[in-house]
Design a protein around this motif. Structure first.
Motif, PDB file in Angstrom:
ATOM      1  N   GLN A  42       0.810  -1.217   0.000  1.00  0.00           N
ATOM      2  CA  GLN A  42       0.000   0.000   0.000  1.00  0.00           C
ATOM      3  C   GLN A  42       0.847   1.272   0.000  1.00  0.00           C
ATOM      4  O   GLN A  42       0.314   2.371  -0.040  1.00  0.00           O
ATOM      5  CB  GLN A  42      -0.925  -0.021   1.217  1.00  0.00           C
ATOM      6  N   ARG A  43       2.174   1.104   0.073  1.00  0.00           N
ATOM      7  CA  ARG A  43       3.114   2.223   0.025  1.00  0.00           C
ATOM      8  C   ARG A  43       2.886   3.190   1.198  1.00  0.00           C
ATOM      9  O   ARG A  43       2.911   4.413   1.031  1.00  0.00           O
ATOM     10  CB  ARG A  43       3.006   2.946  -1.319  1.00  0.00           C
ATOM     11  N   VAL A  44       2.686   2.615   2.368  1.00  0.00           N
ATOM     12  CA  VAL A  44       2.483   3.385   3.592  1.00  0.00           C
ATOM     13  C   VAL A  44       3.511   2.926   4.621  1.00  0.00           C
ATOM     14  O   VAL A  44       3.584   1.727   4.923  1.00  0.00           O
ATOM     15  CB  VAL A  44       1.058   3.175   4.158  1.00  0.00           C
ATOM     16  N   PRO A  45       4.321   3.811   5.190  1.00  0.00           N
ATOM     17  CA  PRO A  45       5.306   3.385   6.186  1.00  0.00           C
ATOM     18  C   PRO A  45       4.645   2.940   7.489  1.00  0.00           C
ATOM     19  O   PRO A  45       3.528   3.362   7.807  1.00  0.00           O
ATOM     20  CB  PRO A  45       6.164   4.636   6.398  1.00  0.00           C
ATOM     21  N   PHE A  46       5.338   2.101   8.231  1.00  0.00           N
ATOM     22  CA  PHE A  46       4.782   1.569   9.465  1.00  0.00           C
ATOM     23  C   PHE A  46       4.445   2.647  10.490  1.00  0.00           C
ATOM     24  O   PHE A  46       3.535   2.473  11.292  1.00  0.00           O
ATOM     25  CB  PHE A  46       5.756   0.568  10.096  1.00  0.00           C
ATOM     26  N   LEU A  73      -0.323  -7.588   9.962  1.00  0.00           N
ATOM     27  CA  LEU A  73       0.454  -6.683   9.123  1.00  0.00           C
ATOM     28  C   LEU A  73       1.480  -7.456   8.309  1.00  0.00           C
ATOM     29  O   LEU A  73       2.224  -8.279   8.859  1.00  0.00           O
ATOM     30  CB  LEU A  73       1.185  -5.650   9.995  1.00  0.00           C
ATOM     31  N   HIS A  74       1.521  -7.196   7.006  1.00  0.00           N
ATOM     32  CA  HIS A  74       2.579  -7.764   6.173  1.00  0.00           C
ATOM     33  C   HIS A  74       3.909  -7.172   6.622  1.00  0.00           C
ATOM     34  O   HIS A  74       4.061  -5.956   6.710  1.00  0.00           O
ATOM     35  CB  HIS A  74       2.327  -7.408   4.699  1.00  0.00           C
ATOM     36  N   THR A  75       4.869  -8.047   6.922  1.00  0.00           N
ATOM     37  CA  THR A  75       6.228  -7.583   7.194  1.00  0.00           C
ATOM     38  C   THR A  75       7.173  -8.257   6.214  1.00  0.00           C
ATOM     39  O   THR A  75       6.917  -9.352   5.734  1.00  0.00           O
ATOM     40  CB  THR A  75       6.667  -7.904   8.632  1.00  0.00           C
ATOM     41  N   GLY A  76       8.255  -7.589   5.909  1.00  0.00           N
ATOM     42  CA  GLY A  76       9.214  -8.129   4.956  1.00  0.00           C
ATOM     43  C   GLY A  76       8.981  -7.619   3.553  1.00  0.00           C
ATOM     44  O   GLY A  76       8.047  -6.865   3.274  1.00  0.00           O
ATOM     45  N   MET A  77       9.839  -8.037   2.675  1.00  0.00           N
ATOM     46  CA  MET A  77       9.858  -7.534   1.313  1.00  0.00           C
ATOM     47  C   MET A  77       8.624  -7.985   0.538  1.00  0.00           C
ATOM     48  O   MET A  77       7.971  -8.951   0.888  1.00  0.00           O
ATOM     49  CB  MET A  77      11.143  -7.989   0.627  1.00  0.00           C
ATOM     50  N   THR A  78       8.330  -7.248  -0.523  1.00  0.00           N
ATOM     51  CA  THR A  78       7.205  -7.599  -1.383  1.00  0.00           C
ATOM     52  C   THR A  78       7.707  -7.929  -2.782  1.00  0.00           C
ATOM     53  O   THR A  78       8.581  -7.233  -3.312  1.00  0.00           O
ATOM     54  CB  THR A  78       6.188  -6.451  -1.473  1.00  0.00           C
ATOM     55  N   PRO A  79       7.170  -8.967  -3.406  1.00  0.00           N
ATOM     56  CA  PRO A  79       7.561  -9.292  -4.771  1.00  0.00           C
ATOM     57  C   PRO A  79       6.745  -8.539  -5.816  1.00  0.00           C
ATOM     58  O   PRO A  79       6.982  -8.687  -7.016  1.00  0.00           O
ATOM     59  CB  PRO A  79       7.274 -10.796  -4.857  1.00  0.00           C
ATOM     60  N   TYR A  80       5.796  -7.718  -5.362  1.00  0.00           N
ATOM     61  CA  TYR A  80       4.842  -7.122  -6.295  1.00  0.00           C
ATOM     62  C   TYR A  80       5.323  -5.793  -6.857  1.00  0.00           C
ATOM     63  O   TYR A  80       5.818  -4.928  -6.117  1.00  0.00           O
ATOM     64  CB  TYR A  80       3.489  -6.934  -5.611  1.00  0.00           C
ATOM     65  N   GLU A  81       5.161  -5.647  -8.150  1.00  0.00           N
ATOM     66  CA  GLU A  81       5.534  -4.413  -8.823  1.00  0.00           C
ATOM     67  C   GLU A  81       4.713  -3.259  -8.265  1.00  0.00           C
ATOM     68  O   GLU A  81       3.507  -3.378  -8.060  1.00  0.00           O
ATOM     69  CB  GLU A  81       5.293  -4.550 -10.337  1.00  0.00           C
ATOM     70  N   ASN A  97      10.012  -1.548  -1.394  1.00  0.00           N
ATOM     71  CA  ASN A  97      10.940  -2.477  -0.769  1.00  0.00           C
ATOM     72  C   ASN A  97      12.047  -1.735  -0.034  1.00  0.00           C
ATOM     73  O   ASN A  97      13.228  -2.027  -0.188  1.00  0.00           O
ATOM     74  CB  ASN A  97      11.524  -3.444  -1.799  1.00  0.00           C
ATOM     75  N   GLN A  98      11.638  -0.751   0.756  1.00  0.00           N
ATOM     76  CA  GLN A  98      12.550  -0.070   1.654  1.00  0.00           C
ATOM     77  C   GLN A  98      12.126  -0.399   3.084  1.00  0.00           C
ATOM     78  O   GLN A  98      10.933  -0.551   3.367  1.00  0.00           O
ATOM     79  CB  GLN A  98      12.518   1.453   1.439  1.00  0.00           C
ATOM     80  N   PRO A  99      13.088  -0.509   4.016  1.00  0.00           N
ATOM     81  CA  PRO A  99      12.764  -0.940   5.380  1.00  0.00           C
ATOM     82  C   PRO A  99      11.654  -0.160   6.065  1.00  0.00           C
ATOM     83  O   PRO A  99      10.910  -0.740   6.862  1.00  0.00           O
ATOM     84  CB  PRO A  99      14.100  -0.791   6.113  1.00  0.00           C
ATOM     85  N   ASP A 100      11.511   1.120   5.793  1.00  0.00           N
ATOM     86  CA  ASP A 100      10.438   1.893   6.434  1.00  0.00           C
ATOM     87  C   ASP A 100       9.064   1.297   6.150  1.00  0.00           C
ATOM     88  O   ASP A 100       8.121   1.505   6.914  1.00  0.00           O
ATOM     89  CB  ASP A 100      10.445   3.341   5.951  1.00  0.00           C
ATOM     90  N   TYR A 101       8.953   0.554   5.056  1.00  0.00           N
ATOM     91  CA  TYR A 101       7.670   0.008   4.626  1.00  0.00           C
ATOM     92  C   TYR A 101       7.509  -1.474   4.954  1.00  0.00           C
ATOM     93  O   TYR A 101       6.408  -2.002   4.794  1.00  0.00           O
ATOM     94  CB  TYR A 101       7.491   0.217   3.119  1.00  0.00           C
ATOM     95  N   TYR A 102       8.589  -2.126   5.384  1.00  0.00           N
ATOM     96  CA  TYR A 102       8.430  -3.556   5.665  1.00  0.00           C
ATOM     97  C   TYR A 102       9.102  -4.037   6.952  1.00  0.00           C
ATOM     98  O   TYR A 102       8.861  -5.155   7.390  1.00  0.00           O
ATOM     99  CB  TYR A 102       8.889  -4.408   4.488  1.00  0.00           C
ATOM    100  N   ASP A 103       9.931  -3.209   7.562  1.00  0.00           N
ATOM    101  CA  ASP A 103      10.583  -3.613   8.807  1.00  0.00           C
ATOM    102  C   ASP A 103       9.721  -3.165   9.981  1.00  0.00           C
ATOM    103  O   ASP A 103       9.505  -1.966  10.174  1.00  0.00           O
ATOM    104  CB  ASP A 103      11.970  -2.985   8.903  1.00  0.00           C
ATOM    105  N   PRO A 104       9.201  -4.104  10.790  1.00  0.00           N
ATOM    106  CA  PRO A 104       8.240  -3.724  11.821  1.00  0.00           C
ATOM    107  C   PRO A 104       8.820  -3.031  13.035  1.00  0.00           C
ATOM    108  O   PRO A 104       8.080  -2.698  13.961  1.00  0.00           O
ATOM    109  CB  PRO A 104       7.627  -5.073  12.211  1.00  0.00           C
ATOM    110  N   ILE A 105      10.129  -2.769  13.055  1.00  0.00           N
ATOM    111  CA  ILE A 105      10.696  -2.127  14.242  1.00  0.00           C
ATOM    112  C   ILE A 105      10.065  -0.765  14.498  1.00  0.00           C
ATOM    113  O   ILE A 105       9.907  -0.348  15.656  1.00  0.00           O
ATOM    114  CB  ILE A 105      12.239  -2.015  14.141  1.00  0.00           C
ATOM    115  N   SER A 106       9.645  -0.063  13.429  1.00  0.00           N
ATOM    116  CA  SER A 106       9.011   1.239  13.627  1.00  0.00           C
ATOM    117  C   SER A 106       7.556   1.114  14.065  1.00  0.00           C
ATOM    118  O   SER A 106       6.870   2.114  14.265  1.00  0.00           O
ATOM    119  CB  SER A 106       9.113   2.098  12.357  1.00  0.00           C
TER     120      SER A 106
END
Length: 204
Positions: free
Chosen positions: A19-23, A44-52, A56-65
């Motif tokens: 969805q291109r929204v940071p955590f 919540l989806h965490t980790g990288m996405t294979p979808y165009e 695929n930057q950590p702000d969008y997939y790393d749940p630490i935030s």
């Protein structure tokens, strides 16, 4: 939906990378408020996405935030309570994997979810690309057992997929859990009991 059809709607799913929204987007606090009001978990989806088109930057997939939200919705000291389920456990990035495990280990409203982790790790703990053929569930399941997180782990398949995929993935994960030292009671908790505990607060 939750007030009119609680028999059908039992949780909320967010996919930040898709969805291109940071955590840490503050607008999501309104979503967590809805979850707290109706007593439903947020997956919540965490980790990288294979979808165009995904991020695929950590702000969008790393749940630490997500940590501050987990703390602020922990049900303690007057805070509302929300269960946060970290789907895919940081798929593909060792940093996101480690942070997922950390959140589940330190907060009792943080959960791990085992779907779609048959892919190997692509980014190591230092953020560098690596090549590996080992499914990430091998190390993840070992860590879950060693960190005593079996009671915070939920099996899922990320289905539906192509015919036979769910059955094959289920069999593969069960064997991997046995290889990691999971007991029959551990299997019962991961495959069924923990789901009921997380979503309904009780086991059948």
């Amino acid at each position: 939906y939750f007030s009119q059809r609680p028999d059908l709607f039992i949780g909320i799913k967010l996919a930040h990378a898709h969805q291109r929204v940071p955590f840490d987007d503050p607008n999501l606090l309104q979503v967590y408020d809805v979850a707290a009001t109706f007593g439903v978990p947020v997956l919540l989806h965490t980790g990288m996405t294979p979808y165009e088109g995904g991020r695929n930057q950590p702000d969008y997939y790393d749940p630490i935030s997500l940590e501050s939200a987990i703390v602020n919705y922990d049900g303690e000291s007057g805070n509302p309570r929300v269960e946060f389920i970290l789907s895919h456990i940081g798929l593909g990035d060792a940093r996101a994997v480690a942070h997922s495990l950390y959140l589940a280990e330190h907060y009792d409203n943080g959960w791990l979810e085992l779907s779609a982790i048959g892919r190997p790790i692509e980014i190591d703990i230092n953020g560098d690309p690596i090549e590996s053929s080992e499914p990430m569930y091998v190390s993840v399941l070992r860590d879950i057992k060693e960190k005593e997180l079996v009671g915070r782990t939920i099996f899922a398949t990320d289905g539906p997929q192509s015919s036979g995929t769910i059955r094959a993935y289920s069999q593969e994960l069960v064997q991997a859990m046995l290889d990691a030292g999971f007991t029959p009671d551990d299997l019962e908790r991961v495959l069924a009991g923990n789901f009921y505990s997380c979503f309904f607060g009780e086991r059948p």
